[in-house]
Structure formats: structure tokens, C-alpha cells
Design a protein around this motif. Structure first.
Motif, PDB file in Angstrom:
ATOM      1  N   ASN A  85       0.813  -1.219   0.000  1.00  0.00           N
ATOM      2  CA  ASN A  85       0.000   0.000   0.000  1.00  0.00           C
ATOM      3  C   ASN A  85       0.843   1.264   0.000  1.00  0.00           C
ATOM      4  OD1 ASN A  85      -2.498  -1.425   0.156  1.00  0.00           O
ATOM      5  ND2 ASN A  85      -2.148  -1.757   2.350  1.00  0.00           N
ATOM      6  N   TRP A  86       2.033   1.177  -0.566  1.00  0.00           N
ATOM      7  CA  TRP A  86       2.934   2.325  -0.598  1.00  0.00           C
ATOM      8  C   TRP A  86       2.306   3.532  -1.283  1.00  0.00           C
ATOM      9  CZ3 TRP A  86       4.046   4.480  -5.235  1.00  0.00           C
ATOM     10  CH2 TRP A  86       3.770   3.690  -6.370  1.00  0.00           C
ATOM     11  N   ASN A  87       1.401   3.286  -2.243  1.00  0.00           N
ATOM     12  CA  ASN A  87       0.804   4.389  -2.998  1.00  0.00           C
ATOM     13  C   ASN A  87      -0.135   5.236  -2.154  1.00  0.00           C
ATOM     14  OD1 ASN A  87      -0.587   1.731  -3.373  1.00  0.00           O
ATOM     15  ND2 ASN A  87      -2.229   3.039  -4.147  1.00  0.00           N
ATOM     16  N   ASN A  88      -0.475   4.766  -0.962  1.00  0.00           N
ATOM     17  CA  ASN A  88      -1.315   5.540  -0.051  1.00  0.00           C
ATOM     18  C   ASN A  88      -0.484   6.286   0.993  1.00  0.00           C
ATOM     19  OD1 ASN A  88      -3.786   4.674  -1.227  1.00  0.00           O
ATOM     20  ND2 ASN A  88      -3.602   2.725  -0.138  1.00  0.00           N
ATOM     21  N   ILE A  89       0.832   6.313   0.801  1.00  0.00           N
ATOM     22  CA  ILE A  89       1.738   6.918   1.771  1.00  0.00           C
ATOM     23  C   ILE A  89       2.446   8.121   1.138  1.00  0.00           C
ATOM     24  CG2 ILE A  89       3.780   6.511   3.215  1.00  0.00           C
ATOM     25  CD1 ILE A  89       2.983   3.533   3.217  1.00  0.00           C
ATOM     26  N   TYR A  90       2.512   9.206   1.857  1.00  0.00           N
ATOM     27  CA  TYR A  90       3.258  10.377   1.394  1.00  0.00           C
ATOM     28  C   TYR A  90       4.751  10.149   1.611  1.00  0.00           C
ATOM     29  CZ  TYR A  90      -1.169  12.966   1.259  1.00  0.00           C
ATOM     30  OH  TYR A  90      -2.441  13.386   0.974  1.00  0.00           O
TER      31      TYR A  90
ATOM     32  N   PHE B 132      12.633   5.511   4.961  1.00  0.00           N
ATOM     33  CA  PHE B 132      12.636   5.272   3.512  1.00  0.00           C
ATOM     34  C   PHE B 132      12.810   6.598   2.778  1.00  0.00           C
ATOM     35  CE2 PHE B 132      10.322   1.701   5.261  1.00  0.00           C
ATOM     36  CZ  PHE B 132      10.835   0.619   4.561  1.00  0.00           C
ATOM     37  N   VAL B 133      13.524   6.558   1.677  1.00  0.00           N
ATOM     38  CA  VAL B 133      13.831   7.788   0.946  1.00  0.00           C
ATOM     39  C   VAL B 133      12.647   8.279   0.127  1.00  0.00           C
ATOM     40  CG1 VAL B 133      14.764   6.695  -1.146  1.00  0.00           C
ATOM     41  CG2 VAL B 133      15.689   8.886  -0.364  1.00  0.00           C
ATOM     42  N   THR B 134      11.759   7.375  -0.281  1.00  0.00           N
ATOM     43  CA  THR B 134      10.512   7.711  -0.970  1.00  0.00           C
ATOM     44  C   THR B 134       9.454   6.709  -0.544  1.00  0.00           C
ATOM     45  OG1 THR B 134      10.922   6.285  -2.901  1.00  0.00           O
ATOM     46  CG2 THR B 134      11.719   8.571  -3.031  1.00  0.00           C
ATOM     47  N   ALA B 135       8.203   7.029  -0.825  1.00  0.00           N
ATOM     48  CA  ALA B 135       7.129   6.079  -0.525  1.00  0.00           C
ATOM     49  C   ALA B 135       7.269   4.814  -1.360  1.00  0.00           C
ATOM     50  CB  ALA B 135       5.772   6.735  -0.770  1.00  0.00           C
TER      51      ALA B 135
END
Length: 303
Positions: free
Chosen positions: A201-206, A215-218
């Protein structure tokens, strides 16, 4: 009813015969682009791509539209021809020239992808995310959103808007990072740094929330491999100062996953050190020197 059916059958035969006679001469029929038979006269753009990329590096760039190079279920647009040369020139300066300088020409020719496919628009996914680039077998890279590419001197250039340009380079460095670790795997210890925090569900994380978990990016939260190459691409594109800003942005609070500020900062620094050591041990490349040169090349596109 039988006589009536026979009559209709007779009329159908006559109609088919007429159509056959009318269409015997197919000389005027147009070929459907992408299905074979379509040709064009090579112009100055084709010559530039051949002389600048194909001859020296055996890299072919395909900008003429071919839907079958992409997911046929997606709605995409072809790249504008006027952005192809500026985009590829910038890619040469930021990616090719710097890797050759710090890793060597033989390294680059051995590991670089050999086929670039260009799309003018992004590829939207069902979950609301967009695909900005893909790599297939370490040989083919598909790059999207070329029509948004703007640098110094191009029409509509805005000095403060670097996001679209950095996005292009981020995709290339990301996909090239995959190629490198698929040839020589990074240390397994990297996978232990953020164990239990990876999510589909990384796409729901800023991104800011991802930083709070180290983490450097979501998108880095999607898997260990993506975490590794997101570190590579972000560190190169943002430079040392840019990466330090990300680390320093971690707030003094505990994340929803229970990660403290100290743990998040430590995770980012551990990952940074592993990337730097990996480049040196696996490929004898000074990552910090490559990082500085890459960021300097990006800055030169704007100022």
C-alpha cells in the motif's frame, strides 16, 4: 421457408462476388501503422540519434509511435519530436557522460540498456499511480512523460520547475540501478534494515511519512529491491545536500509503524553507506564523486 432461404443465399453470393471484383485492386489501401509495411524517410532527428547514441553506445531510441511497445490497455500519446533531442542530450550529460567518467566506457557499454522506447505521456494505473518508466531484462527501458520535459532554452521553460526534468533522470537511474544489482546483488544485510516495514500500500503513503520510517521515498517501501534502487536514484539526482535534507526532515516523533526519529535517521544513513560501499566493492566506482557530478550536470541544465 426453404425457397426464401435459398433466395437470400443467392443474393449473398452475388454481393460477395461484386465485392470481390471491386476490391481486386488493393493498391490504394493504407497500411495500418505498427502492423508492418509502414515506412518513413529518416530525417535529421533520426541521424542525430544514430550518430550520438547508436554508433558510440549501441543504444537505439524509438520515438515513432508503436502501440505494441506499450501496454495496449493504456491510453498514451507519442512524444513530440521537438523534445526528443533536448531530452536525450540531457540524458547523455547527466547519465552517460558521468558513468563513463567515473566507471569507464567498458562498464557503461556492458551494462547500459540498448533500447529506449519513448512515450509522450505517463501511463496511469488502476490504483491511481502512474508508471514513469520500466525496464525489461536489463536491455529495454520504456520512458514516459517526455512531452513534459523542459530545460534552459526550451519554449515554456520555467527556472523554478525542476520536477519534470528530475523525474526523467530519476527513472533512468532507478532502472539502471536494477540492472546493476541484477548483475551483482547488493549485500543481504540491506534487506534487514527495514524488515517488516515494506508494504503493497505504498501508494497511499506520502514521501514525508515514508521518511519517518527510514525510507527515501514512498515507492521505496514497496520492496527491498525498490528500496535499494530508490536510494541510488534519489541520492544521485538530489545530490549529497539534497539527500541530507531528506534525512534532516525526519521529525522528532514516532511514526504510525512505531519507528522513532533516531531509528529512521539511522536506517537512512545505513542504506546510504551500503549503497556507497556497494558501488565501490561491486564496480570500483566512487559513488560520492559520481553523485556530485550527476547533481552538477542537472544544475547546469537550469542555470
Amino acid at each position: 421457408m426453404k425457397p426464401l432461404n435459398a433466395f437470400f443465399f443467392f443474393l449473398l453470393v452475388i454481393a460477395l462476388a461484386a465485392c470481390s471484383k471491386e476490391n481486386d485492386d488493393l493498391s490504394g489501401v493504407q497500411d495500418i501503422p505498427g502492423l508492418g509495411g509502414d515506412t518513413w524517410v529518416e530525417g535529421s532527428l533520426d541521424k542525430w540519434l544514430h550518430d550520438s547514441l547508436t554508433v558510440p553506445y549501441n543504444i537505439e531510441v524509438k520515438y515513432k509511435w508503436d502501440q505494441f511497445e506499450f501496454d495496449v490497455t493504456k491510453t498514451l500519446v507519442p512524444p513530440k519530436e521537438e523534445v526528443v533531442i533536448p531530452a536525450m542530450q540531457a540524458i547523455m550529460k547527466v547519465w552517460i557522460d558521468n558513468y563513463i567518467k567515473y566507471a569507464g566506457e567498458l562498464f557503461f557499454k556492458k551494462y547500459s540498456p540498448k533500447f529506449f522506447i519513448l512515450s509522450g505521456s505517463a501511463s496511469w494505473n488502476d490504483n491511481g499511480t502512474i508508471t514513469l518508466g520500466t525496464a525489461e531484462g536489463g536491455r529495454k527501458v520504456v520512458m514516459y512523460l517526455l512531452n513534459e520535459f523542459r530545460t534552459k532554452g526550451m519554449d515554456g521553460y520555467q527556472p523554478r520547475d525542476t520536477a519534470n526534468v528530475k523525474q526523467i533522470f530519476h527513472v533512468i537511474e532507478h532502472e539502471f540501478g536494477h540492472i546493476l544489482h541484477q548483475n551483482i546483488m547488493y549485500p543481504t544485510e540491506f534487506k534487514k534494515i527495514s524488515v517488516g516495514l515494506y508494504t503493497a500500500n505504498w501508494n497511499n503513503i506520502y514521501d514525508a511519512d515514508a521518511h519517518q520510517d527510514g525510507f527515501v521515498t514512498a515507492y521505496a517501501m514497496s520492496s527491498e529491491n525498490e528500496d535499494f534502487v530508490e536510494m541510488i536514484s534519489t541520492m544521485l539526482i538530489e545530490g549529497k545536500e539534497g539527500f541530507d535534507r531528506i534525512v534532516n526532515s525526519v521529525q522528532d516523533k514516532t511514526s504510525d509503524n512505531g519507528t522513532t526519529q533516531a531509528q529512521a535517521v539511522a536506517a537512512l544513513r545505513q542504506k546510504e553507506a551500503m549503497v556507497v560501499n556497494y558501488y565501490k566493492s561491486a564496480y570500483d566506482v566512487d559513488f560520492y564523486a559520481l553523485q556530485k557530478a550527476t547533481r552538477d550536470s542537472i544544475n547546469a541544465l537550469f542555470y
